[in-house]
Design an enzyme around this catalytic site. Structure first.
Site, PDB file in Angstrom:
ATOM      1  N   HIS A 227      -8.779   3.967  -1.831  1.00  0.00           N
ATOM      2  CA  HIS A 227      -7.421   3.454  -1.658  1.00  0.00           C
ATOM      3  C   HIS A 227      -7.005   2.577  -2.838  1.00  0.00           C
ATOM      4  CE1 HIS A 227      -3.815   2.025   0.045  1.00  0.00           C
ATOM      5  NE2 HIS A 227      -4.276   1.058   0.814  1.00  0.00           N
TER       6      HIS A 227
ATOM      7  N   CYS B 297       0.829  -1.221   0.000  1.00  0.00           N
ATOM      8  CA  CYS B 297       0.000   0.000   0.000  1.00  0.00           C
ATOM      9  C   CYS B 297       0.857   1.263   0.000  1.00  0.00           C
ATOM     10  CB  CYS B 297      -0.952  -0.001   1.177  1.00  0.00           C
ATOM     11  SG  CYS B 297      -1.764  -1.592   1.380  1.00  0.00           S
TER      12      CYS B 297
END
Ligand SMILES: [Zn+2]
Lengths: 394, 167
Positions: free
Chosen positions: A337, A82
């Site tokens: 995201h 991430c």
């Protein structure tokens, strides 16, 4: 050699069935190049942050070289779970700092919804330590962070309601961000009554599965001068940390060691007092993949002492006007995201905020001229803390 | 996904291509005709004693003969000593629960299971173990005593579990 962001762009985050991978990426690239006023021939290096697996195209740098008609440009794809977006920035930043490149295009792109949700849940669960955590235990991504949330609740007396308040704040600002996946406010009760995903996390504690792309153009101090660039921000410092793959090899579940280390490095290089860094910053984007992660980030970044991050939530100190505004773009929670694009989107946000280009109701007061981005890959496997500023660094 | 696949099959005949319309956006999608199944083959050659230990009801860690460091999960090499002179060490299987979560939304590869609890315990030997927690997760709390038991999983093979100790 100081490094500036001279252009920035990002797409609407969310479900982007209307475009394919290169079309989505080009939306952000085009905006970044136009705001920077550069052409393809000005770019000498291209770094693409893309975690992939859920999407069809793997050779994204070459794909965008072809689609965007670039020439004589080096390129690579980088991955740091991430934190992939900030890893891409790291490569471009160090390439310019070392004199190897003059103008770098950083692209973060992810098309997670090319695969069905269960497949994405399956793939993302494998971002921990595969053999000892996923193969036999089936830990999911919300699960990894829920383990931290439970530990934080037990140690400091935080509640599910405290975490829900983080979601309420981030949705409040997401509603003011036209690029956010969720542009609607939520009520506390709504968050508290949602079904459990991984106890103690419920639906609104979790960031969504997102398509999106963001891009910035990095340029050397020399190029900034040569091209007479007026609108820009600078990279003041960047700290990078790594944590263990396996959670059971860690001492604490109420902090991410890699993030507190990255913060220390970044603060030190930028000359920021580690005991009250918020006094030097106008705002921050922190990695709120889950609500509790935002609270822990407050402490790892020293916006609050250990155990007092939850107080910032209760006293609404991370809204605009509080101690330090955090995630006033909606954060990962409401903005969305798209793994590889997230870190680059944080840079786009720093650029917008410091240049006072943010939308009504979510523009911070620019007094210190500095903005922080905190981007975490895995559960603290990789942490990046980047400090952006209006003034050229010393 | 099943709906899209069916629509694509129909559309091959009716429209000529494996396409389907995304219901929400109305945008036309190509439904990939290629499918990938992933299944890894992972070497356990150097930690096979660990699995033999489970068969004997033991939870084993590796221990560096030079510096004495315990490694769990077990590993072949001691990076501190730059050596691989390890011995197998039987853990006492007792410790303290540190944290837990209950996985409600499961990956497809775990869909045969009801929601399961994953916990981390610190064993008295000093190492931490991540494992499924047996029993009602609402009746446990971080800080309480737990033990490790070895039991058969649904798939029929042995695995270590964290079990709360009464009282
Ligand atoms: Zn050793």
């Amino acid at each position: 050699m100081a490094v500036a962001i001279i252009g920035a762009g990002q797409t609407k985050f969310g479900t982007r069935k209307d475009v394919n991978m290169p079309e989505l990426a080009w939306e952000a690239i085009k905006q970044a190049m136009q705001t920077a006023n550069v052409e393809q021939k000005d770019i000498d290096f291209m770094v693409v942050g893309n975690a992939g697996m859920w999407s069809s195209e793997a050779a994204v740098p070459a794909l965008m070289y072809e689609y965007g008609k670039f020439e004589n440009v080096g390129s690579m794809r980088v991955e740091a779970a991430c934190a992939t977006g900030n890893a891409a920035i790291r490569v471009g930043y160090t390439a310019i700092e070392s004199g190897e490149a003059d103008a770098v295009l950083i692209l973060g792109v992810e098309k997670m919804q090319e695969s069905p949700n269960p497949t994405v849940i399956e793939l993302i669960g494998r971002f921990g330590s595969y053999f000892w955590e996923f193969e036999n235990l089936g830990l999911t991504f919300p699960g990894y962070y829920a383990i931290h949330a439970t530990a934080y609740m037990a140690k400091y007396g935080a509640t599910e309601e405290d975490f829900a308040k983080v979601a309420v704040k981030n949705h409040h600002y997401g509603a003011k961000n036209p690029y956010a996946q969720f542009q609607r406010e939520i009520k506390l009760e709504q968050a508290l009554n949602a079904p459990y995903v991984a106890w103690p996390f419920k639906l609104f504690d979790c960031s969504p599965i997102t398509d999106g792309s963001a891009a910035v153009i990095l340029a050397s101090e020399e190029k900034v001068k040569e091209w007479g660039i007026e609108e820009k921000i600078w990279i003041h410092s960047q700290g990078v940390g790594t944590g263990t793959a396996n959670l059971s090899r860690r001492e604490s579940f109420t902090s991410l060691k890699s993030a507190s280390y990255a913060a220390e490095v970044a603060y030190k290089k930028a000359g920021i007092d580690i005991d009250a860094p918020y006094k030097y910053l106008d705002g921050a984007d922190v990695h709120d993949c889950f609500t509790a992660a935002e609270v822990i980030a407050y402490e790892d970044l020293r916006f609050a002492k250990r155990g007092e991050g939850v107080q910032l939530v209760r006293e609404e100190q991370t809204y605009i006007g509080g101690r330090i505004p955090v995630n006033v773009d909606g954060g990962l929670k409401a903005k969305g995201h798209p793994i590889g694009a997230t870190g680059v989107s944080q840079a786009v946000e720093a650029w917008k905020q410091l240049l006072s280009k943010a939308e009504n109701g979510r523009q911070v007061d620019v007094k210190n001229g500095r903005y922080l981005a905190h981007n975490v890959g895995g559960t603290g496997h990789y942490s990046y803390v980047t400090i952006y500023g209006l003034e050229k660094p010393r | 996904m099943e709906d899209l696949r069916k629509a694509a099959e129909t559309n091959i005949k009716e429209y000529g291509f494996p396409v389907a319309i995304d219901e929400k956006s109305g945008a036309l999608q190509w439904v990939d005709m290629r499918e990938l199944h992933l299944k890894y083959i992972i070497s356990i050659e150097n930690i096979q004693e660990f699995f033999e230990g489970l068969r004997d009801g033991k939870l084993l860690a590796t221990k560096c003969k030079k510096c004495g460091e315990l490694f769990f999960p077990p590993q072949k090499d001691c990076p501190t000593c730059m050596d691989s002179d390890m011995e197998w060490f039987e853990l006492k299987k007792e410790g303290v629960l540190e944290t837990l979560t209950v996985i409600f939304v499961r990956p497809p590869s775990f869909s045969a299971y009801e929601p399961y609890t994953v916990a981390i315990a610190k064993l008295d030997d000093g190492v931490r173990v991540t494992a499924w927690l047996r029993g009602d997760p609402q009746k446990v709390r971080p800080g309480q005593r737990v033990k490790i038991e070895i039991a058969k999983r649904k798939e029929g093979y042995l695995m270590y579990e964290i079990v709360p100790v009464e009282g």
